[in-house]
Design a protein around this motif. Sequence first.
Motif, PDB file in Angstrom:
ATOM      1  N   SER A  22      -0.729   6.803  -3.106  1.00 51.41           N
ATOM      2  CA  SER A  22       0.632   6.277  -3.067  1.00 51.41           C
ATOM      3  C   SER A  22       1.641   7.325  -3.514  1.00 51.41           C
ATOM      4  O   SER A  22       1.423   8.023  -4.504  1.00 51.41           O
ATOM      5  CB  SER A  22       0.754   5.038  -3.943  1.00 51.41           C
ATOM      6  OG  SER A  22       2.084   4.541  -3.922  1.00 51.41           O
ATOM      7  N   MET A  23       2.723   7.429  -2.774  1.00 56.03           N
ATOM      8  CA  MET A  23       3.757   8.431  -3.028  1.00 56.03           C
ATOM      9  C   MET A  23       5.071   7.816  -3.493  1.00 56.03           C
ATOM     10  O   MET A  23       6.084   8.503  -3.572  1.00 56.03           O
ATOM     11  CB  MET A  23       4.004   9.247  -1.762  1.00 56.03           C
ATOM     12  CG  MET A  23       2.782   9.896  -1.190  1.00 56.03           C
ATOM     13  SD  MET A  23       2.219  11.311  -2.163  1.00 56.03           S
ATOM     14  CE  MET A  23       0.642  11.628  -1.366  1.00 56.03           C
ATOM     15  N   ARG A  24       5.086   6.512  -3.767  1.00 57.01           N
ATOM     16  CA  ARG A  24       6.338   5.887  -4.172  1.00 57.01           C
ATOM     17  C   ARG A  24       6.958   6.627  -5.347  1.00 57.01           C
ATOM     18  O   ARG A  24       6.265   6.998  -6.298  1.00 57.01           O
ATOM     19  CB  ARG A  24       6.113   4.424  -4.554  1.00 57.01           C
ATOM     20  CG  ARG A  24       7.408   3.733  -4.996  1.00 57.01           C
ATOM     21  CD  ARG A  24       7.179   2.360  -5.564  1.00 57.01           C
ATOM     22  NE  ARG A  24       8.405   1.836  -6.158  1.00 57.01           N
ATOM     23  CZ  ARG A  24       8.480   0.714  -6.856  1.00 57.01           C
ATOM     24  NH1 ARG A  24       7.403  -0.020  -7.041  1.00 57.01           N
ATOM     25  NH2 ARG A  24       9.623   0.321  -7.376  1.00 57.01           N
ATOM     26  N   ARG A  39       1.832  13.065  -5.414  1.00 58.37           N
ATOM     27  CA  ARG A  39       2.876  13.827  -4.733  1.00 58.37           C
ATOM     28  C   ARG A  39       2.656  15.328  -4.912  1.00 58.37           C
ATOM     29  O   ARG A  39       2.782  16.100  -3.950  1.00 58.37           O
ATOM     30  CB  ARG A  39       4.251  13.414  -5.271  1.00 58.37           C
ATOM     31  CG  ARG A  39       4.670  12.001  -4.854  1.00 58.37           C
ATOM     32  CD  ARG A  39       5.860  11.499  -5.680  1.00 58.37           C
ATOM     33  NE  ARG A  39       7.074  12.231  -5.399  1.00 58.37           N
ATOM     34  CZ  ARG A  39       7.980  11.862  -4.483  1.00 58.37           C
ATOM     35  NH1 ARG A  39       7.794  10.771  -3.770  1.00 58.37           N
ATOM     36  NH2 ARG A  39       9.074  12.572  -4.289  1.00 58.37           N
ATOM     37  N   ALA A  40       2.308  15.738  -6.124  1.00 60.28           N
ATOM     38  CA  ALA A  40       2.093  17.161  -6.385  1.00 60.28           C
ATOM     39  C   ALA A  40       0.940  17.697  -5.540  1.00 60.28           C
ATOM     40  O   ALA A  40       1.021  18.801  -4.981  1.00 60.28           O
ATOM     41  CB  ALA A  40       1.813  17.385  -7.873  1.00 60.28           C
ATOM     42  N   TYR A 214      -2.497   3.546   6.916  1.00 61.14           N
ATOM     43  CA  TYR A 214      -1.187   3.555   6.273  1.00 61.14           C
ATOM     44  C   TYR A 214      -1.034   2.389   5.291  1.00 61.14           C
ATOM     45  O   TYR A 214      -1.663   1.345   5.443  1.00 61.14           O
ATOM     46  CB  TYR A 214      -0.083   3.467   7.334  1.00 61.14           C
ATOM     47  CG  TYR A 214      -0.152   4.567   8.358  1.00 61.14           C
ATOM     48  CD1 TYR A 214       0.201   5.877   8.032  1.00 61.14           C
ATOM     49  CD2 TYR A 214      -0.583   4.316   9.657  1.00 61.14           C
ATOM     50  CE1 TYR A 214       0.121   6.901   8.945  1.00 61.14           C
ATOM     51  CE2 TYR A 214      -0.663   5.339  10.595  1.00 61.14           C
ATOM     52  CZ  TYR A 214      -0.314   6.620  10.239  1.00 61.14           C
ATOM     53  OH  TYR A 214      -0.390   7.637  11.157  1.00 61.14           O
ATOM     54  N   PHE A 215      -0.170   2.577   4.305  1.00 62.80           N
ATOM     55  CA  PHE A 215       0.205   1.473   3.436  1.00 62.80           C
ATOM     56  C   PHE A 215       1.118   0.530   4.224  1.00 62.80           C
ATOM     57  O   PHE A 215       1.914   0.967   5.054  1.00 62.80           O
ATOM     58  CB  PHE A 215       0.954   1.985   2.198  1.00 62.80           C
ATOM     59  CG  PHE A 215       0.108   2.768   1.247  1.00 62.80           C
ATOM     60  CD1 PHE A 215      -0.900   2.153   0.515  1.00 62.80           C
ATOM     61  CD2 PHE A 215       0.318   4.136   1.067  1.00 62.80           C
ATOM     62  CE1 PHE A 215      -1.680   2.876  -0.381  1.00 62.80           C
ATOM     63  CE2 PHE A 215      -0.451   4.866   0.179  1.00 62.80           C
ATOM     64  CZ  PHE A 215      -1.453   4.229  -0.543  1.00 62.80           C
ATOM     65  N   SER A 216       0.995  -0.766   3.952  1.00 65.21           N
ATOM     66  CA  SER A 216       1.864  -1.758   4.565  1.00 65.21           C
ATOM     67  C   SER A 216       2.217  -2.785   3.510  1.00 65.21           C
ATOM     68  O   SER A 216       1.340  -3.482   2.989  1.00 65.21           O
ATOM     69  CB  SER A 216       1.172  -2.442   5.747  1.00 65.21           C
ATOM     70  OG  SER A 216       1.895  -3.590   6.160  1.00 65.21           O
ATOM     71  N   PHE A 217       3.502  -2.901   3.205  1.00 60.41           N
ATOM     72  CA  PHE A 217       3.928  -3.854   2.188  1.00 60.41           C
ATOM     73  C   PHE A 217       3.648  -5.288   2.630  1.00 60.41           C
ATOM     74  O   PHE A 217       3.158  -6.106   1.858  1.00 60.41           O
ATOM     75  CB  PHE A 217       5.419  -3.672   1.884  1.00 60.41           C
ATOM     76  CG  PHE A 217       5.914  -4.585   0.797  1.00 60.41           C
ATOM     77  CD1 PHE A 217       5.687  -4.285  -0.532  1.00 60.41           C
ATOM     78  CD2 PHE A 217       6.596  -5.749   1.103  1.00 60.41           C
ATOM     79  CE1 PHE A 217       6.134  -5.126  -1.545  1.00 60.41           C
ATOM     80  CE2 PHE A 217       7.049  -6.607   0.105  1.00 60.41           C
ATOM     81  CZ  PHE A 217       6.806  -6.288  -1.220  1.00 60.41           C
ATOM     82  N   ARG A 218       3.931  -5.572   3.887  1.00 65.90           N
ATOM     83  CA  ARG A 218       3.734  -6.942   4.375  1.00 65.90           C
ATOM     84  C   ARG A 218       2.253  -7.323   4.442  1.00 65.90           C
ATOM     85  O   ARG A 218       1.888  -8.464   4.201  1.00 65.90           O
ATOM     86  CB  ARG A 218       4.374  -7.112   5.750  1.00 65.90           C
ATOM     87  CG  ARG A 218       5.887  -7.204   5.702  1.00 65.90           C
ATOM     88  CD  ARG A 218       6.437  -7.958   6.893  1.00 65.90           C
ATOM     89  NE  ARG A 218       7.882  -8.145   6.773  1.00 65.90           N
ATOM     90  CZ  ARG A 218       8.559  -9.026   7.489  1.00 65.90           C
ATOM     91  NH1 ARG A 218       7.926  -9.802   8.373  1.00 65.90           N
ATOM     92  NH2 ARG A 218       9.862  -9.154   7.342  1.00 65.90           N
ATOM     93  N   ARG A 219       1.431  -6.390   4.783  1.00 69.25           N
ATOM     94  CA  ARG A 219      -0.002  -6.678   4.888  1.00 69.25           C
ATOM     95  C   ARG A 219      -0.660  -6.751   3.521  1.00 69.25           C
ATOM     96  O   ARG A 219      -1.424  -7.667   3.222  1.00 69.25           O
ATOM     97  CB  ARG A 219      -0.688  -5.595   5.742  1.00 69.25           C
ATOM     98  CG  ARG A 219      -2.195  -5.791   5.920  1.00 69.25           C
ATOM     99  CD  ARG A 219      -2.852  -4.528   6.467  1.00 69.25           C
ATOM    100  NE  ARG A 219      -2.750  -3.422   5.522  1.00 69.25           N
ATOM    101  CZ  ARG A 219      -2.505  -2.155   5.876  1.00 69.25           C
ATOM    102  NH1 ARG A 219      -2.332  -1.832   7.146  1.00 69.25           N
ATOM    103  NH2 ARG A 219      -2.422  -1.213   4.948  1.00 69.25           N
ATOM    104  N   ALA A 227       3.293   3.552  -1.068  1.00 66.09           N
ATOM    105  CA  ALA A 227       4.019   4.095   0.080  1.00 66.09           C
ATOM    106  C   ALA A 227       3.556   5.490   0.452  1.00 66.09           C
ATOM    107  O   ALA A 227       3.000   6.230  -0.376  1.00 66.09           O
ATOM    108  CB  ALA A 227       5.515   4.115  -0.231  1.00 66.09           C
ATOM    109  N   MET A 228       3.818   5.832   1.721  1.00 66.79           N
ATOM    110  CA  MET A 228       3.635   7.195   2.207  1.00 66.79           C
ATOM    111  C   MET A 228       4.904   7.984   1.928  1.00 66.79           C
ATOM    112  O   MET A 228       5.958   7.401   1.660  1.00 66.79           O
ATOM    113  CB  MET A 228       3.357   7.217   3.719  1.00 66.79           C
ATOM    114  CG  MET A 228       2.036   6.615   4.140  1.00 66.79           C
ATOM    115  SD  MET A 228       2.060   4.808   4.244  1.00 66.79           S
ATOM    116  CE  MET A 228       3.130   4.505   5.645  1.00 66.79           C
TER     117      MET A 228
END
Length: 236
Positions: A22-24, A39-40, A214-219, A227-228
């Motif tokens: 996750s990159m949020r 992220r790094a 992929y990440f999916s908030f709704r799923r 998040a990507m």
Amino acid sequence: MKMYMEEFNNLQAVLSERADGSMRLFFNEPIGEQNDENRARFFAKCGIEPGKVVSARLINGTNVKIINDLSQARITNTDGLVTDKKGIFLSLTVADCIPVYFFDSRKDIIGLAHAGWRGIVGGIIENTISKMKSLGSDPRDISVQLGPGINECHFEIKEDILDQFKGYEKFIFRKNEKMFVDLKGIILKQLENAGIKVENIQNDPNCTFCSSKYFSFRRDKPPFTEAMIAIIGMPN
């Protein structure tokens, strides 16, 4: 990692995948430590120095900011970033919303937009192009790449927001007494209306809800958004 717009030698446009973590972006919250590590690692994987990345704290709105230097590494209340400076990498995060990459190869101007439904109907696409024009871009010279996002197969809406899509009725579909919206179809129409040539537009057809890559908030409906990260930049 997904790479886009590889036909341009002086451009780097990438999107992380679920496997990258996750990159949020969190702002000083302890919960964000693992994401900062993710992220790094991803920046290193891309060969990008972390200090050259500008990140946007999103509000699902239509604000677009021009970035002139690296004095502000984290920009608040913004869903679009634009720059004509080499060595600056623009970034934002997505998890069903659509990352939209912009590149004017004639003037060396880049843009990146976080296109959720609110931003799409509110003008995030048009605002990003407008900021690029203010730096000297001609829309006819801008190439655009749509990344993966939630497609019409899963973007369901209710009557309470139907009025928000006024003018885009042909992108609303009804199936089994449910309503679905083709967000990418709306974006493509907006791009054409803004003067972007059809042949300069590329679309990643993947649906984040459908694809486990992929990440999916709704799923996933996670307690904390996963998040990507989308990144675009012109290396020095």
